[in-house]
Design a protein around this motif. Structure first.
Motif, mmCIF file in Angstrom:
data_model
loop_
_atom_site.group_PDB
_atom_site.id
_atom_site.type_symbol
_atom_site.label_atom_id
_atom_site.label_comp_id
_atom_site.label_asym_id
_atom_site.label_seq_id
_atom_site.Cartn_x
_atom_site.Cartn_y
_atom_site.Cartn_z
ATOM 1 N N ARG A 1 0.785 -1.137 -0.258
ATOM 2 C CA ARG A 1 -0.204 -0.050 0.033
ATOM 3 C C ARG A 1 0.770 1.262 -0.114
ATOM 4 O O ARG A 1 1.869 1.198 0.388
ATOM 5 C CB ARG A 1 -1.015 0.042 1.168
ATOM 6 N N GLY B 1 2.685 11.124 3.100
ATOM 7 C CA GLY B 1 3.395 11.875 4.249
ATOM 8 C C GLY B 1 3.535 11.135 5.447
ATOM 9 O O GLY B 1 4.146 11.554 6.383
ATOM 10 N N GLY C 1 -4.365 20.516 10.726
ATOM 11 C CA GLY C 1 -3.442 20.478 11.732
ATOM 12 C C GLY C 1 -2.724 21.560 12.164
ATOM 13 O O GLY C 1 -3.408 22.822 12.241
ATOM 14 N N ARG D 1 4.117 18.068 5.665
ATOM 15 C CA ARG D 1 4.334 16.662 5.507
ATOM 16 C C ARG D 1 2.930 16.047 4.818
ATOM 17 O O ARG D 1 3.040 15.209 4.153
ATOM 18 C CB ARG D 1 4.618 16.160 6.835
ATOM 19 N N ALA E 1 -7.075 9.477 -0.057
ATOM 20 C CA ALA E 1 -7.346 8.175 -0.083
ATOM 21 C C ALA E 1 -7.652 7.709 1.277
ATOM 22 O O ALA E 1 -8.392 6.752 1.592
ATOM 23 C CB ALA E 1 -5.798 7.665 -0.598
ATOM 24 N N ASP F 1 -10.632 18.019 5.736
ATOM 25 C CA ASP F 1 -10.954 19.256 5.408
ATOM 26 C C ASP F 1 -10.944 19.709 4.009
ATOM 27 O O ASP F 1 -11.596 20.662 3.442
ATOM 28 C CB ASP F 1 -10.216 20.193 6.364
ATOM 29 N N LEU G 1 -10.920 3.091 -6.126
ATOM 30 C CA LEU G 1 -9.398 2.964 -6.418
ATOM 31 C C LEU G 1 -9.229 1.543 -6.171
ATOM 32 O O LEU G 1 -9.647 1.096 -5.311
ATOM 33 C CB LEU G 1 -8.638 3.930 -5.355
HETATM 34 C C1 LIG Z 1 -1.801 16.107 14.339
HETATM 35 C C2 LIG Z 1 -2.642 15.893 13.106
HETATM 36 C C3 LIG Z 1 -3.450 16.882 12.808
HETATM 37 C C4 LIG Z 1 -4.354 16.703 11.733
HETATM 38 N N1 LIG Z 1 -5.459 17.816 11.322
HETATM 39 C C5 LIG Z 1 -6.011 17.445 10.166
HETATM 40 C C6 LIG Z 1 -6.922 18.550 9.938
HETATM 41 O O1 LIG Z 1 -7.105 19.383 10.490
HETATM 42 N N2 LIG Z 1 -7.703 18.199 8.715
HETATM 43 C C7 LIG Z 1 -7.651 17.003 7.992
HETATM 44 O O2 LIG Z 1 -8.211 16.994 6.959
HETATM 45 N N3 LIG Z 1 -6.556 16.201 8.110
HETATM 46 C C8 LIG Z 1 -5.760 16.200 9.333
HETATM 47 N N4 LIG Z 1 -5.041 15.289 9.641
HETATM 48 C C9 LIG Z 1 -4.927 14.072 8.818
HETATM 49 C C10 LIG Z 1 -3.705 14.034 7.882
HETATM 50 O O3 LIG Z 1 -2.680 14.979 7.798
HETATM 51 C C11 LIG Z 1 -4.367 14.231 6.331
HETATM 52 O O4 LIG Z 1 -5.384 13.210 5.908
HETATM 53 C C12 LIG Z 1 -3.120 14.092 5.299
HETATM 54 O O5 LIG Z 1 -3.665 14.785 4.150
HETATM 55 C C13 LIG Z 1 -2.839 12.645 4.909
HETATM 56 O O6 LIG Z 1 -1.694 12.610 4.096
HETATM 57 P P1 LIG Z 1 -0.543 11.979 3.855
HETATM 58 O O7 LIG Z 1 0.304 12.209 2.993
HETATM 59 O O8 LIG Z 1 -0.019 12.198 5.430
HETATM 60 O O9 LIG Z 1 -1.047 10.529 4.065
HETATM 61 P P2 LIG Z 1 -0.348 8.893 4.632
HETATM 62 O O10 LIG Z 1 -0.486 8.862 6.092
HETATM 63 O O11 LIG Z 1 0.663 8.853 4.068
HETATM 64 O O12 LIG Z 1 -1.535 7.910 3.870
HETATM 65 C C14 LIG Z 1 -2.895 7.941 4.303
HETATM 66 C C15 LIG Z 1 -3.751 6.638 3.474
HETATM 67 O O13 LIG Z 1 -3.445 7.412 2.135
HETATM 68 C C16 LIG Z 1 -2.862 6.484 1.253
HETATM 69 N N5 LIG Z 1 -2.449 7.245 0.140
HETATM 70 C C17 LIG Z 1 -1.462 8.014 0.222
HETATM 71 N N6 LIG Z 1 -1.080 8.817 -0.671
HETATM 72 C C18 LIG Z 1 -1.719 8.004 -1.823
HETATM 73 C C19 LIG Z 1 -1.754 8.088 -3.068
HETATM 74 N N7 LIG Z 1 -1.215 8.811 -4.059
HETATM 75 N N8 LIG Z 1 -2.559 7.237 -3.807
HETATM 76 C C20 LIG Z 1 -3.353 6.213 -3.059
HETATM 77 N N9 LIG Z 1 -3.348 6.330 -1.937
HETATM 78 C C21 LIG Z 1 -2.348 7.151 -1.084
HETATM 79 C C22 LIG Z 1 -2.254 5.680 2.199
HETATM 80 O O14 LIG Z 1 -2.097 4.306 1.701
HETATM 81 C C23 LIG Z 1 -2.923 5.699 3.572
HETATM 82 O O15 LIG Z 1 -3.968 4.580 3.432
HETATM 83 C C24 LIG Z 1 -4.202 15.252 10.908
HETATM 84 C C25 LIG Z 1 -3.150 14.310 11.064
HETATM 85 C C26 LIG Z 1 -2.620 14.850 12.283
HETATM 86 C C27 LIG Z 1 -1.493 13.780 12.700
#
Ligand SMILES: Cc1cc2nc3c(=O)[nH]c(=O)nc-3n(C[C@H](O)[C@H](O)[C@H](O)COP(=O)(O)OP(=O)(O)OC[C@H]3O[C@@H](n4cnc5c(N)ncnc54)[C@H](O)[C@@H]3O)c2cc1C
Lengths: 750, 286
Positions: free
Chosen positions: B31, B35, B104, B111, B119, B126, B163
């Motif tokens: 998978r 970030g 966040g 990140r 996904a 949001d 997906l």
């Molecule tokens: C302290 C904290 C605060 C947060 N606050 C918010 C907030 O205010 N609002 C909000 O909406 N979210 C919030 N989040 C959640 C998070 O930051 C978001 O959902 C973020 O956009 C996830 O992206 P990532 O790249 O880190 O995903 P990852 O953690 O790397 O992946 C998340 C999921 O998506 C899948 N994935 C990732 N990229 C792809 C791709 N290109 N194609 C297919 N599948 C993929 C992964 O397999 C996994 O299942 C917060 C998280 C934390 C830890």
């Protein structure tokens, strides 16, 4: 002689180590051959433990496994009543109750093992509310589910109802609150028959842990050593529970024959350890049409959780503070701490007082409304004056003038102008409502009643040949600045430089028992002992002819060197003596409940959003009389932090319980306010020196937790005041969801 | 850390082709890990049941924001900070940038990625309501080629989507067709920052002489997936903005939402506040 250090913003003694990462918290410590430990806990609230299943695929022979059968001494956490076991032997009384302990060198495998254990439990019905406990829906503790009850009586309450112009009744409720210190709990132990038991860890009260381990291991006191590691916050949450964790680490170490480190993560810390006691208060008040308070009857109940722990003393403080800083001709306070199947609730900044003060300060606004007076006028007509007595009959003999304190707070907050301005705003805005409100209150410093006499604290100071002076106390630096305050007091008393003072790290092998670091007592009570021990040391040098009335740093060092050369050591100890004329009757709950009180008026300004029902605190004025400010930066820090914590208590921090277990045990879902949610907090002090505090200082640590919640709810009432809303404004935390109900119900019955 | 680390594996492929080959050779075994801001939270809590991941972080095919005449194409790995710094996005798609600013705090915004937010498919995410009202499209890619699907309809239920296990989100495409529309969004979180939404709204509308010509409404946290409130849109479209229309819109919306009670809030609050947010916007439009 140097200029006095008292009242100066001396830098934090341990600040450099903390900001440079040199400070070593318990999780930074390691020992050769050290194992990691975990606690395996009950998944349910109440039941009989029938068996333990060790799942497949785990090399169990590599693990140290401890159950109740492995306890060498008594299986109970020694505190007040000895009802709480270290490990369940047969009956489970709350979710997350410790049943079994595991240790292994690989902490990841340890987690796998924790998950592979299941318990066979025969469930028993459990109770989770104050009502169910009072109604004895299930009998879960003692003969009546009651850990402790108190009755305070002053004057003739029964006679007052007949000639009252108004009788005002109200019900008030407060929720649990998590202390949320930044460093979760943790301990390391080395324990064996030859050397005894030594623990290092995060804690407020080394001698509480010491006492508990003596009983758990049935060893003589000198075979137990407790060392405080640098501790990242406590707020009461590290008053009693560290005795549990220290015991668990030590039991594992004892069986494994190796050092064991037991560190909680945030989720475990939140779900398993103590919180502030939830409460329910009913108040009935007789008042004349001139606004004179005639009598009040207060019924105050707190939820203690499954074991007695500190509930009796929390209840005591809440009971004594319930009547507030008012001159009641007649008062009756009935109170009780009851058992439920929640994890035990425990110490938390304010210790019962924020609960009962919330009720009274909300109630008096209702009384004012009923009588047709402003909240400030009602209070002015009833404030305690010097010479009058509190609910326990304590005569106020400080020159406190609460009316002037109130006037000053209202002026600082521009209260009257804002009242008018907000009324105009509210009449024209369709999206927001603004309001302003306040609370007046007092907080007693030090242990309640004869508590300090029982503690009989001792502090030492010890000089070296180079003229450095070490302060020996068991009181901990937990972020509040106690080491800095002690250094200022000692340096001032000795007439030497701040940098010449060292504070010994609390270690029961090296420091005397100066009592726990709780109850706003550290500066006032222990600081005074530091002062007198330091003066004693100086007196020794003067009396020995080694030091004159005025001296330089070099002369002081030379005097120390000569004294040590002649006598081998230079030490001075000071022991607590109660101030003269202090009497306390534990049976009748009458007398001098506290040596002194800090007095305060807090004013909050809020905006309520009519679209989302959210409340924003826009401005906050905190004015208090504290005897003497020893360090203005630390004192303001205490007040600002306390107010922020209390804003959380009032509006955000909602513990969500399911079957007695906290289910929002993560910081994502347990909502403490961030800097974006906290307004400017404007802090002001007044000083009426207290003869028995160092340089006149009183305790202030808990005070700021008491006032904000009622001040904020009084402000919300001012903002959205409409008939019928009062019942909804009798509870905290006041979540937007509740406010929505209040505002859309557009009434209800009050 | 509650996870048993030796069980986990994270591969870092040299390029997108290598990553896609892993996904197609053993579908469902590997998978994506972008970030990590959602995945690491689960790992720490011992709740990450899947154990084998392929890091997408840094793959150039999935990064960058491109402006074309008819659309803006956002690489799936674009972070919240990058979106907020992009001038054309800020000017034309302010609701997406606003949502990014609510996500966040700075560390997470540096990140967390837009692809990850989609996904991960949290109903409370949001940025997703903004994507719904902008009629975004997603380019999905696998070893066998790529396809473009409308974002509306991507989620098929709570945490399920169209997906395939061998696909990743490559880009998010925003058509540049909404210039001049009135745009509005609001997040109602549990506090002002570092908060998960209890309700959030993104909406764009176009009105003339007090009549709603077109309106798109999307909400977070009121249904198992981010919700485009098409039934309510239909009720409002072509109507003069007055008390009668506002009441009808409110009623239609309350019918269309499927909120739940959870640790953060109640269904009743979510419904009521979502309706209030709609009313607030309609009053702004009037
Ligand atoms: C302290 C904290 C605060 C947060 N606050 C918010 C907030 O205010 N609002 C909000 O909406 N979210 C919030 N989040 C959640 C998070 O930051 C978001 O959902 C973020 O956009 C996830 O992206 P990532 O790249 O880190 O995903 P990852 O953690 O790397 O992946 C998340 C999921 O998506 C899948 N994935 C990732 N990229 C792809 C791709 N290109 N194609 C297919 N599948 C993929 C992964 O397999 C996994 O299942 C917060 C998280 C934390 C830890």
């Amino acid at each position: 002689m140097k200029q006095s250090l008292i009242g100066q913003p001396a830098h934090r003694k341990e600040g450099r180590d903390k900001v440079t990462g040199q400070a070593r918290y318990v999780d930074d410590l390691t020992f050769p051959d050290m194992l990691h430990g975990v606690t395996v806990r009950s998944p349910i609230a109440r039941g009989q433990l029938r068996g333990v299943q060790f799942g497949e695929g785990i090399p169990w022979h590599e693990f140290t496994i401890v159950t109740a059968k492995d306890v060498p001494g008594a299986n109970c956490v020694a505190l007040i009543l000895e009802d709480q076991p270290y490990l369940v032997s047969d009956t489970i009384n709350h979710p997350e109750e410790p049943i079994l302990l595991l240790a292994h060198a690989d902490k990841y495998l340890l987690e796998e093992a924790r998950r592979a254990i299941t318990f066979e439990i025969e469930p028993l019905p459990a109770i989770f509310s104050i009502e169910d406990s009072l109604n004895r829906k299930e009998l879960i503790w003692g003969e009546d589910n009651t850990f402790k009850s108190f009755l305070i009586e002053k004057g003739d309450v029964n006679a007052a109802w007949a000639h009252a112009d108004f009788i005002v009744e109200g019900e008030y409720e407060t929720g649990a609150q998590e202390q949320l210190y930044i460093e979760p709990n943790g301990m390391i132990a080395i324990a064996n028959r030859e050397e005894g038991v030594t623990v290092w860890g995060s804690m407020q009260c080394p001698y509480y842990v010491h006492k508990a381990l003596i009983k758990l291991f049935d060893l003589p006191p000198k075979k137990i050593r407790v060392v405080q590691a640098v501790t990242g916050g406590g707020f009461g949450g590290k008053e009693e529970y560290p005795s549990m964790i220290a015991g668990h680490a030590a039991l594992l170490a004892w069986k494994a024959g190796k050092p064991v480190k037991l560190i909680y993560d945030r989720a475990e810390d939140m779900a398993a350890t103590t919180k502030r006691h939830p409460s329910k208060t009913r108040i009935r008040t007789a008042v004349g049409k001139d606004g004179k308070l005639l009598a009040t009857e207060i019924d105050f109940t707190i939820d203690g959780g499954a074991y007695a722990t500190l509930s009796s003393v929390v209840l005591s403080r809440g009971t004594i503070h319930a009547a507030g800083p008012y001159n009641w001709p007649a008062v009756r306070v009935r109170s009780r701490a009851v058992a439920t199947n929640h994890p035990p609730h425990g110490a938390f900044r304010g210790f019962g007082a924020p609960q009962s003060i919330f009720a009274m300060e909300r109630h008096l606004n209702k009384v004012a409304q009923t009588v047709g007076l402003s909240p400030e006028e009602l209070r002015r007509r009833n404030f305690l004056q010097p010479g009058e007595t509190t609910s326990t009959g304590q005569v106020i003999n400080e020159k406190i003038d609460l009316s002037s304190l109130l006037d000053r707070a209202l002026k600082l907050s521009d209260y009257q102008t804002k009242k008018t301005r907000f009324a105009e705003f509210n009449a024209s805005s369709s999206t927001e409502r603004k309001g302003i409100g306040f609370a007046t209150f007092m907080h007693g410093a030090g242990f309640t009643g004869s508590g300090e006499v029982y503690l009989s604290s001792v502090v030492g100071v010890e000089a070296t040949e180079t003229g450095k002076v070490r302060v020996l106390t068991s009181n901990t630096e937990i972020g509040q600045g106690s080491f800095t305050i002690f250094s200022q007091i000692a340096a001032d008393a000795l007439g030497i430089d701040f940098s010449q003072i060292e504070i010994a790290q609390p270690d029961t092998a090296n420091v005397p028992n100066s009592g726990p670091t709780v109850a706003s007592r550290t500066t006032m009570i222990v600081g005074k002992l530091v002062e007198s021990a330091a003066l004693g040391l100086r007196q020794t040098l003067v009396a020995g002819g080694l030091l004159g009335e005025r001296y330089s740093a070099d002369e002081f060092a030379e005097a120390c060197r000569q004294h040590i050369a002649q006598h081998g050591a230079l030490k001075s100890f000071s022991k607590y003596e109660p101030p003269p004329g202090v009497h306390w009757d534990d049976e009748k709950y009458q007398g001098e409940a506290y040596g002194t009180y800090a007095w305060a008026v807090y004013v909050a300004e809020v905006t309520v959003d009519l679209t989302t029902y959210e409340t924003r605190v826009d401005d906050f004025v905190a004015l208090q009389e504290v005897g003497k400010v020893i360090n203005p930066v630390l004192a303001a820090g205490q007040i600002e932090g306390g107010v922020a914590q209390a804003i959380g208590y009032a509006l955000y921090e909602n513990v969500v319980w399911r079957e007695g277990r906290m289910v929002n045990n993560q910081m994502t879902n347990y909502i403490m306010p961030t800097s974006a949610d906290v307004p400017p907090i404007r802090v002001y002090f007044e000083e009426l020196p207290y003869a028995y505090g160092p340089s006149g200082a009183k305790g202030i640590g808990e005070l700021p937790m008491d006032g904000p919640a009622p001040a904020i709810l009084n402000a919300i009432e001012d903002a959205i005041g409409q008939p019928g809303i009062q019942t909804f404004l009798g509870q905290i935390p006041l979540m937007p969801e509740t406010l929505m109900k209040a505002m859309t119900a557009g009434g209800g019955n009050d | 850390m509650r996870a048993y680390l030796p069980e986990y594996e994270l591969k870092t492929p040299a390029n997108l082709a290598e990553a896609l080959r892993l996904f197609s050779d053993e579908p469902g075994v590997w998978r994506p890990f972008a970030g990590g801001t959602d995945l690491m939270v689960l790992l720490e809590a011992g709740k990450l049941t899947h154990t084998r991941f392929v890091s997408l972080w840094g793959l150039p095919e999935l990064t960058g924001i491109e402006s074309h005449d008819d659309q803006i194409i956002i690489g799936a790995l674009t972070t919240y900070s990058q979106m907020q710094a992009h001038a054309a996005l800020r000017a034309e798609f302010p609701l997406l940038c606003e949502a990014a600013s609510w996500t966040g705090a700075v560390a997470i915004q540096n990140r967390g990625t837009l692809g990850g937010n989609i996904a991960n498919a949290s109903p409370a995410a949001d940025s997703l309501p903004a994507l719904l009202v902008y009629d975004a499209e997603l380019e999905l890619i696998s070893a066998n080629g790529s396809r473009v699907v409308p974002y509306n309809g991507f989620h098929t239920g709570y945490k399920t989507s169209v997906l395939r296990p061998d696909e990743v989100i490559k880009t998010i495409r925003l058509p540049r067709t909404t210039a001049g529309w009135r745009q509005h969004s609001r997040k109602v979180g549990t506090r002002k920052a570092q908060a998960i939404s209890k309700v959030c709204l993104a909406t764009i509308a176009h009105s003339e002489n007090g009549v709603v010509q077109a309106i798109r409404l999307a909400f977070g946290s009121v249904a198992p997936t981010p919700l485009r409130a098409t039934a309510t849109e239909a009720v409002l479209k072509g109507q003069p903005i007055n008390a009668v229309t506002i009441a009808a819109g409110r009623a239609a919306l309350l019918n269309e939402l499927k909120p739940i009670d959870d640790v953060r809030s109640t269904a009743e609050y979510r419904a009521q506040v979502a309706a209030n947010l709609l009313v607030e916007f309609l009053e702004m439009l009037a």
